[in-house]
Write a protein that holds these residues in place. Structure first.
Motif, PDB file in Angstrom:
ATOM      1  N   PRO A 181       8.467   7.961  -9.638  1.00  0.00           N
ATOM      2  CA  PRO A 181       7.971   7.035 -10.663  1.00  0.00           C
ATOM      3  C   PRO A 181       8.980   5.977 -11.097  1.00  0.00           C
ATOM      4  O   PRO A 181       8.568   4.924 -11.616  1.00  0.00           O
ATOM      5  CB  PRO A 181       7.605   7.965 -11.833  1.00  0.00           C
ATOM      6  CG  PRO A 181       7.349   9.288 -11.193  1.00  0.00           C
ATOM      7  CD  PRO A 181       8.320   9.374 -10.061  1.00  0.00           C
ATOM      8  N   ILE A 189       0.441  -1.636  -9.197  1.00  0.00           N
ATOM      9  CA  ILE A 189       1.889  -1.461  -9.014  1.00  0.00           C
ATOM     10  C   ILE A 189       2.679  -2.705  -9.392  1.00  0.00           C
ATOM     11  O   ILE A 189       3.883  -2.786  -9.155  1.00  0.00           O
ATOM     12  CB  ILE A 189       2.218  -1.085  -7.553  1.00  0.00           C
ATOM     13  CG1 ILE A 189       1.621  -2.119  -6.582  1.00  0.00           C
ATOM     14  CG2 ILE A 189       1.726   0.314  -7.231  1.00  0.00           C
ATOM     15  CD1 ILE A 189       2.018  -1.924  -5.132  1.00  0.00           C
ATOM     16  N   ARG A 213       5.339   5.282  -5.631  1.00  0.00           N
ATOM     17  CA  ARG A 213       5.450   5.333  -7.091  1.00  0.00           C
ATOM     18  C   ARG A 213       4.893   6.631  -7.676  1.00  0.00           C
ATOM     19  O   ARG A 213       5.361   7.100  -8.716  1.00  0.00           O
ATOM     20  CB  ARG A 213       4.717   4.138  -7.696  1.00  0.00           C
ATOM     21  CG  ARG A 213       5.520   2.858  -7.606  1.00  0.00           C
ATOM     22  CD  ARG A 213       6.601   2.789  -8.655  1.00  0.00           C
ATOM     23  NE  ARG A 213       6.043   2.633  -9.990  1.00  0.00           N
ATOM     24  CZ  ARG A 213       6.758   2.520 -11.093  1.00  0.00           C
ATOM     25  NH1 ARG A 213       8.072   2.596 -11.035  1.00  0.00           N
ATOM     26  NH2 ARG A 213       6.179   2.363 -12.260  1.00  0.00           N
ATOM     27  N   ARG A 214       3.905   7.200  -7.021  1.00  0.00           N
ATOM     28  CA  ARG A 214       3.375   8.480  -7.501  1.00  0.00           C
ATOM     29  C   ARG A 214       4.382   9.597  -7.279  1.00  0.00           C
ATOM     30  O   ARG A 214       4.411  10.585  -8.033  1.00  0.00           O
ATOM     31  CB  ARG A 214       2.051   8.802  -6.797  1.00  0.00           C
ATOM     32  CG  ARG A 214       0.914   7.875  -7.185  1.00  0.00           C
ATOM     33  CD  ARG A 214      -0.435   8.443  -6.796  1.00  0.00           C
ATOM     34  NE  ARG A 214      -0.647   8.465  -5.354  1.00  0.00           N
ATOM     35  CZ  ARG A 214      -1.204   7.463  -4.670  1.00  0.00           C
ATOM     36  NH1 ARG A 214      -1.580   6.355  -5.312  1.00  0.00           N
ATOM     37  NH2 ARG A 214      -1.377   7.576  -3.367  1.00  0.00           N
ATOM     38  N   ARG A 215       5.222   9.444  -6.275  1.00  0.00           N
ATOM     39  CA  ARG A 215       6.197  10.487  -5.941  1.00  0.00           C
ATOM     40  C   ARG A 215       7.564  10.238  -6.582  1.00  0.00           C
ATOM     41  O   ARG A 215       8.304  11.171  -6.888  1.00  0.00           O
ATOM     42  CB  ARG A 215       6.334  10.580  -4.423  1.00  0.00           C
ATOM     43  CG  ARG A 215       5.024  10.965  -3.750  1.00  0.00           C
ATOM     44  CD  ARG A 215       5.088  10.851  -2.231  1.00  0.00           C
ATOM     45  NE  ARG A 215       6.057  11.786  -1.646  1.00  0.00           N
ATOM     46  CZ  ARG A 215       6.324  11.826  -0.347  1.00  0.00           C
ATOM     47  NH1 ARG A 215       5.703  11.013   0.494  1.00  0.00           N
ATOM     48  NH2 ARG A 215       7.214  12.695   0.110  1.00  0.00           N
ATOM     49  N   SER A 256       6.110  -2.631 -11.029  1.00  0.00           N
ATOM     50  CA  SER A 256       7.269  -2.105 -10.298  1.00  0.00           C
ATOM     51  C   SER A 256       7.619  -2.938  -9.072  1.00  0.00           C
ATOM     52  O   SER A 256       8.462  -2.542  -8.273  1.00  0.00           O
ATOM     53  CB  SER A 256       7.002  -0.659  -9.858  1.00  0.00           C
ATOM     54  OG  SER A 256       5.926  -0.604  -8.934  1.00  0.00           O
ATOM     55  N   HIS A 288       1.026   5.578   4.840  1.00  0.00           N
ATOM     56  CA  HIS A 288       1.490   6.952   4.627  1.00  0.00           C
ATOM     57  C   HIS A 288       2.823   7.211   5.327  1.00  0.00           C
ATOM     58  O   HIS A 288       3.737   7.814   4.743  1.00  0.00           O
ATOM     59  CB  HIS A 288       0.414   7.946   5.084  1.00  0.00           C
ATOM     60  CG  HIS A 288      -0.762   8.020   4.158  1.00  0.00           C
ATOM     61  ND1 HIS A 288      -0.721   8.688   2.955  1.00  0.00           N
ATOM     62  CD2 HIS A 288      -1.993   7.458   4.254  1.00  0.00           C
ATOM     63  CE1 HIS A 288      -1.886   8.563   2.342  1.00  0.00           C
ATOM     64  NE2 HIS A 288      -2.678   7.823   3.108  1.00  0.00           N
ATOM     65  N   TRP A 305       3.793   1.396  -1.214  1.00  0.00           N
ATOM     66  CA  TRP A 305       4.488   1.457  -2.493  1.00  0.00           C
ATOM     67  C   TRP A 305       3.665   2.178  -3.561  1.00  0.00           C
ATOM     68  O   TRP A 305       4.222   2.885  -4.418  1.00  0.00           O
ATOM     69  CB  TRP A 305       4.863   0.059  -2.977  1.00  0.00           C
ATOM     70  CG  TRP A 305       5.840   0.106  -4.107  1.00  0.00           C
ATOM     71  CD1 TRP A 305       5.635  -0.243  -5.405  1.00  0.00           C
ATOM     72  CD2 TRP A 305       7.183   0.588  -4.030  1.00  0.00           C
ATOM     73  NE1 TRP A 305       6.767  -0.016  -6.146  1.00  0.00           N
ATOM     74  CE2 TRP A 305       7.736   0.494  -5.325  1.00  0.00           C
ATOM     75  CE3 TRP A 305       7.971   1.073  -3.001  1.00  0.00           C
ATOM     76  CZ2 TRP A 305       9.045   0.879  -5.608  1.00  0.00           C
ATOM     77  CZ3 TRP A 305       9.265   1.460  -3.272  1.00  0.00           C
ATOM     78  CH2 TRP A 305       9.789   1.353  -4.571  1.00  0.00           C
ATOM     79  N   ALA A 306       2.355   2.022  -3.514  1.00  0.00           N
ATOM     80  CA  ALA A 306       1.506   2.740  -4.468  1.00  0.00           C
ATOM     81  C   ALA A 306       1.689   4.249  -4.318  1.00  0.00           C
ATOM     82  O   ALA A 306       1.674   4.999  -5.313  1.00  0.00           O
ATOM     83  CB  ALA A 306       0.047   2.351  -4.241  1.00  0.00           C
ATOM     84  N   ILE A 307       1.885   4.716  -3.089  1.00  0.00           N
ATOM     85  CA  ILE A 307       2.124   6.145  -2.845  1.00  0.00           C
ATOM     86  C   ILE A 307       3.524   6.545  -3.293  1.00  0.00           C
ATOM     87  O   ILE A 307       3.729   7.597  -3.914  1.00  0.00           O
ATOM     88  CB  ILE A 307       1.927   6.466  -1.349  1.00  0.00           C
ATOM     89  CG1 ILE A 307       0.516   6.070  -0.899  1.00  0.00           C
ATOM     90  CG2 ILE A 307       2.181   7.947  -1.074  1.00  0.00           C
ATOM     91  CD1 ILE A 307       0.296   6.163   0.608  1.00  0.00           C
ATOM     92  N   SER A 337       5.546   5.252   3.404  1.00  0.00           N
ATOM     93  CA  SER A 337       5.886   5.850   2.103  1.00  0.00           C
ATOM     94  C   SER A 337       6.713   7.112   2.289  1.00  0.00           C
ATOM     95  O   SER A 337       7.676   7.353   1.537  1.00  0.00           O
ATOM     96  CB  SER A 337       4.619   6.147   1.302  1.00  0.00           C
ATOM     97  OG  SER A 337       3.826   7.131   1.954  1.00  0.00           O
ATOM     98  N   ASP A 365       0.832  -1.207   0.000  1.00  0.00           N
ATOM     99  CA  ASP A 365       0.000   0.000   0.000  1.00  0.00           C
ATOM    100  C   ASP A 365       0.869   1.260   0.000  1.00  0.00           C
ATOM    101  O   ASP A 365       0.573   2.244  -0.687  1.00  0.00           O
ATOM    102  CB  ASP A 365      -0.916   0.002   1.228  1.00  0.00           C
ATOM    103  CG  ASP A 365      -1.996  -1.065   1.154  1.00  0.00           C
ATOM    104  OD1 ASP A 365      -2.298  -1.519   0.040  1.00  0.00           O
ATOM    105  OD2 ASP A 365      -2.527  -1.439   2.222  1.00  0.00           O
TER     106      ASP A 365
END
Length: 385
Positions: free
Chosen positions: A227, A254, A223-225, A257, A328, A219-221, A331, A217
């Motif tokens: 990439p 994800i 990757r947005r920050r 990645s 959170h 990691w999804a955040i 991440s 979970d």
């Protein structure tokens, strides 16, 4: 001095306990102790891997049946009954499994016996999985053994403290001796190498206690920050659970990645660590955390939850971050370390020296030798009632 170690497994899949036992064998030999190890038989590849780390120990393997916590070896237990008196110390690793529990009870009758619970006495252990069985087990078998043992071997001060709630008096018998770090073969990052990538590594058993759902979970955040970041999850686990994690990654978008690379060892593991930007261990409970030492020794910063017992070591020496195990917070910590060249360079420069100072086989061997001598002086033939 002759010491017999009894372990419920030396298989690679057993994780930290197997790794630690090999380290204790090396440390003991550095201190001039003659080491024998008795364990249930396992695959030839597991034996080869263990001996490559433990060195030239006298390894006795016995037929067994069952799996995991329920593995038992009547042949090993029978051998311990007769062989224990030939050793100055029998050092039993683990509780709540037939091999360790019965071997300890038999050894206590004829020689000085040391017990290493490796985290099984914590409240967390009793609150998760087979709670009723564990309570019955400690009442019927383990409590008397804990009271009679000449020494209790804990790997951290926190583990020793967590065991207090059972009401067993460990006064004068509790020793905190961490496993030594065995230097990785050829994977240490070059001290002047600034080319740290965005690879994040988890290294350990694939098990719910490791909190890998939270890592995915987070990691999804991440990757947005960042990439370009890549996550590699290294370790074995139950196939159904691994498949569940892969599905979790796919549903979170994800999967491209995240790589599940399976069990790694030797040069493959060293190279994986050497190429990492950070090693993450967000466990719900971690009695020690061998992967933390391996990463820092290689020169890689770490991120751990407060429930990893090496968290104080990480904080004290500034070799990473301690963060709450939620998506959170985790991440934020990952991005912070990946994007901070100062901590990357600091751990690269200082990591190996810090680990060598506190966890060298020579230093740990001296602590083991002291524990054994004092245990023998305390109870020469397992006579505690």
């Amino acid at each position: 001095m002759k010491v017999l170690h009894v372990s419920p497994s030396i298989a690679q899949s057993y994780g930290g306990p197997t790794h630690s036992l090999a380290g204790y064998a090396v440390a003991s030999q550095r201190a001039g102790i003659e080491v024998s190890i008795a364990a249930p038989r396992c695959a030839p590849a597991d034996v080869e891997s263990f001996l490559s780390r433990a060195g030239s120990v006298d390894l006795r393997l016995f037929s067994a049946f069952g799996a995991n916590a329920f593995i038992t070896s009547p042949a090993l237990i029978k051998w311990v009954r007769h062989a224990a008196k030939a050793y100055d110390i029998v050092h039993v690793h683990g509780l709540f499994n037939p091999t360790s529990s019965l071997s300890a009870r038999l050894a206590l009758a004829s020689t000085t016996t040391v017990l290493r619970p490796f985290g099984t006495l914590s409240r967390y252990t009793f609150q998760h999985r087979r709670t009723a069985l564990k309570k019955a087990y400690i009442t019927l078998l383990e409590r008397r053994t804990l009271r009679r043992a000449a020494a209790l071997h804990f790997t951290t001060e926190r583990e020793r403290s967590e065991a207090n709630w059972h009401g067993v008096d460990f006064s004068g018998r509790a020793y905190v001796i961490p496993p030594p770090s065995l230097a990785p073969a050829g994977g240490t990052r070059a001290r002047g190498n600034e080319a740290v990538g965005n690879r994040v590594v988890f290294l350990g058993r694939i098990n719910p206690v490791k909190n890998l759902e939270c890592l995915l979970d987070a990691w999804a955040i991440v990757r947005r920050r960042v990439p370009t970041a890549q996550l590699e999850i290294a370790g074995d686990g139950e196939p159904v659970y691994v498949a569940t994690l892969k599905l979790h990654a796919s549903r979170a978008g994800i999967a491209d990645s995240v790589a599940f690379v399976g069990f790694v060892s030797g040069t493959e593991k060293s190279n994986l660590l050497a190429s990492a930007g950070v090693v993450v261990l967000p466990s719900h409970h971690e009695n020690f955390g061998i992967a933390v030492l391996e990463a820092v020794e290689t020169g890689v910063p770490v991120i751990v939850s407060p429930e990893v017992h090496l968290a104080d070591f990480v904080r004290e020496h500034g070799v990473g971050r301690i963060t709450q195990p939620d998506a959170h917070s985790l991440s934020d910590a990952i991005v912070d370390v990946l994007c901070d060249p100062r901590i990357q360079q600091s751990v690269r420069n200082r990591g190996a020296g810090i680990v060598a100072e506190h966890f060298s086989p020579t230093a740990i061997g001296e602590l083991l030798s002291k524990m054994y001598r004092e245990a023998i002086d305390r109870i020469p033939y397992g006579g505690r009632q």
